[in-house]
Scaffold this active site. Structure first.
Site, PDB file in Angstrom:
ATOM      1  N   ALA A   1     -61.009 -43.576 -53.210  1.00 16.55           N
ATOM      2  CA  ALA A   1     -60.770 -42.430 -52.318  1.00 16.55           C
ATOM      3  C   ALA A   1     -60.268 -41.222 -53.102  1.00 16.55           C
ATOM      4  CB  ALA A   1     -59.769 -42.832 -51.241  1.00 16.55           C
ATOM      5  N   GLY A   2     -60.405 -41.261 -54.429  1.00 20.31           N
ATOM      6  CA  GLY A   2     -59.952 -40.124 -55.239  1.00 20.31           C
ATOM      7  C   GLY A   2     -58.450 -40.122 -55.459  1.00 20.31           C
TER       8      GLY A   2
ATOM      9  N   ALA B   1     -54.441 -46.365 -61.902  1.00 20.60           N
ATOM     10  CA  ALA B   1     -53.065 -46.812 -61.672  1.00 20.60           C
ATOM     11  C   ALA B   1     -52.941 -48.317 -61.920  1.00 20.60           C
ATOM     12  CB  ALA B   1     -52.625 -46.469 -60.250  1.00 20.60           C
TER      13      ALA B   1
ATOM     14  N   PRO C   1     -55.241 -46.383 -51.652  1.00 25.28           N
ATOM     15  CA  PRO C   1     -56.565 -46.666 -51.087  1.00 25.28           C
ATOM     16  C   PRO C   1     -57.629 -46.692 -52.187  1.00 25.28           C
ATOM     17  CG  PRO C   1     -55.458 -44.901 -49.861  1.00 25.28           C
ATOM     18  CD  PRO C   1     -54.601 -45.196 -51.059  1.00 25.28           C
TER      19      PRO C   1
ATOM     20  N   ASP D   1     -57.470 -38.653 -64.645  1.00 21.91           N
ATOM     21  CA  ASP D   1     -56.780 -39.659 -63.811  1.00 21.91           C
ATOM     22  C   ASP D   1     -55.772 -40.454 -64.628  1.00 21.91           C
ATOM     23  OD1 ASP D   1     -58.548 -38.906 -61.834  1.00 21.91           O
ATOM     24  OD2 ASP D   1     -58.922 -40.960 -61.170  1.00 21.91           O
TER      25      ASP D   1
END
Ligand code: PMV
Length: 311
Positions: free
Chosen positions: A102-103, A109, A99, A150
């Site tokens: 949305a964190g 990615a 999503p 991340d």
């Protein structure tokens, strides 16, 4: 040249968001249930790289994308890193089940999958450290001062104990544990809450220093608990971390409602995860409470849930 496909997982922050921007430790884990995927295939005759992302109706060429576009930046930096001046004639096709905003690390990615697929297509797969560096440069487009957590957890695909600027430490999980991730359905850019925390910190430095240190201590204790297979003790640490994040001003009524619903339904602990004021929360569950917690989250208004085992 054969077509090359690369995938990268989503991620969730277990402990230490926001404080990590100020040098405190944080823990993040990959979420393999959701993935970004990039295919690069030869397109003889094409003038450069066609960039296609059907999910978001993107159909363009590298030349037409602005330089500050995240996809374009990932491609340019990958080509630069390989010393390639002339973009190859190919199509780069992006899809993702992560999503957006949305964190769950969708941006990082997609970057990691682009870098791996394109460098693989050029016959020079880049090492993880370089993939991570490039993905970090792209992250800076999303908000000016990313901690780098991340891109790191997504590049290495393993749980990480992360301190900005320090060597990456992956965490070995001796006892797997399960999270229920609940989405508020509210999209709040991380840059907004990171900016607000910065302004609050500048207004009340001593108070916020203290919050950051408490978050850091929680993350360190959590890493020790994970390493010693003391999983239930992560629950109260999550609750405490959520309370501090609320005091820092990054929770909201929807996140609080989901956190309380999970706690009442038997979760061992729960907290918001990531930038806050929307996006996701996480709840630690055992085999008895998993489905009750998931139902309680949906009942309390979660727009989506993901059950993910950390291993
Ligand atoms: O919203 P997310 O999960 O992408 O995470 C942001 C985490 C912060 O600590 C708030 C910012 C950062 O760069 O680490």
């Amino acid at each position: 040249m054969p077509a090359i496909t690369a995938s990268a997982p989503g991620k969730i922050i277990l402990f230490g968001e926001h404080a990590v921007v100020y040098g405190q430790p944080a823990i993040a884990v990959p979420v393999h249930q959701v993935q970004a995927r990039v295919v690069v295939k030869a397109q003889p005759g094409s003038a450069g790289i066609n960039v296609l992302a059907p999910d978001i109706s993107l159909s363009s060429t590298l030349a037409k994308l602005p330089l500050e576009d995240a996809v374009a930046k990932a491609i340019h930096l990958t080509l630069d890193s390989l010393g390639i001046k002339e973009p190859p004639a190919c199509s780069l096709i992006i899809s993702s089940t992560i999503p957006l905003a949305a964190g769950l690390g969708s941006g990082a990615a997609v970057s990691v999958a682009i870098i791996r697929a394109l460098s693989g297509f050029m016959g020079h797969s880049l090492p993880d450290d370089t993939v991570n560096e490039i993905a970090f440069e792209v992250e800076k487009l999303h908000h000016g001062t990313p901690s780098g957590i991340d891109n790191t957890v997504i590049t290495y695909g393993k749980p990480v104990y992360f301190i900005k600027g320090e060597e990456i430490k992956t965490i070995e999980i001796s006892q797997p544990f399960t999270l229920v991730i609940g989405d508020t359905g509210i999209v709040t850019p991380t840059s907004e809450t990171v900016g607000d925390v910065r302004r609050s910190y500048e207004a009340e430095p001593a108070l916020f220093e203290n919050y950051f240190k408490m978050c850091g201590m929680i993350a360190t204790n959590a890493a020790i608990s994970i390493q010693n297979s003391r999983i239930p003790s992560l629950g109260p640490l999550m609750n405490d971390n959520h309370d501090i994040l609320s005091k820092m001003g990054v929770s909201n009524p929807e996140l609080d409602r989901l956190v309380e619903a999970a706690q009442s339904a038997g979760a061992l602990g729960a907290k918001l995860s990531g930038g806050g004021r929307g996006g996701n929360m996480i709840a630690l569950v055992d085999s008895q409470s998993a489905s009750a917690v998931e139902s309680a989250l949906i009942q309390a208004g979660a727009s989506r849930t993901i059950i993910s085992t950390v291993q």
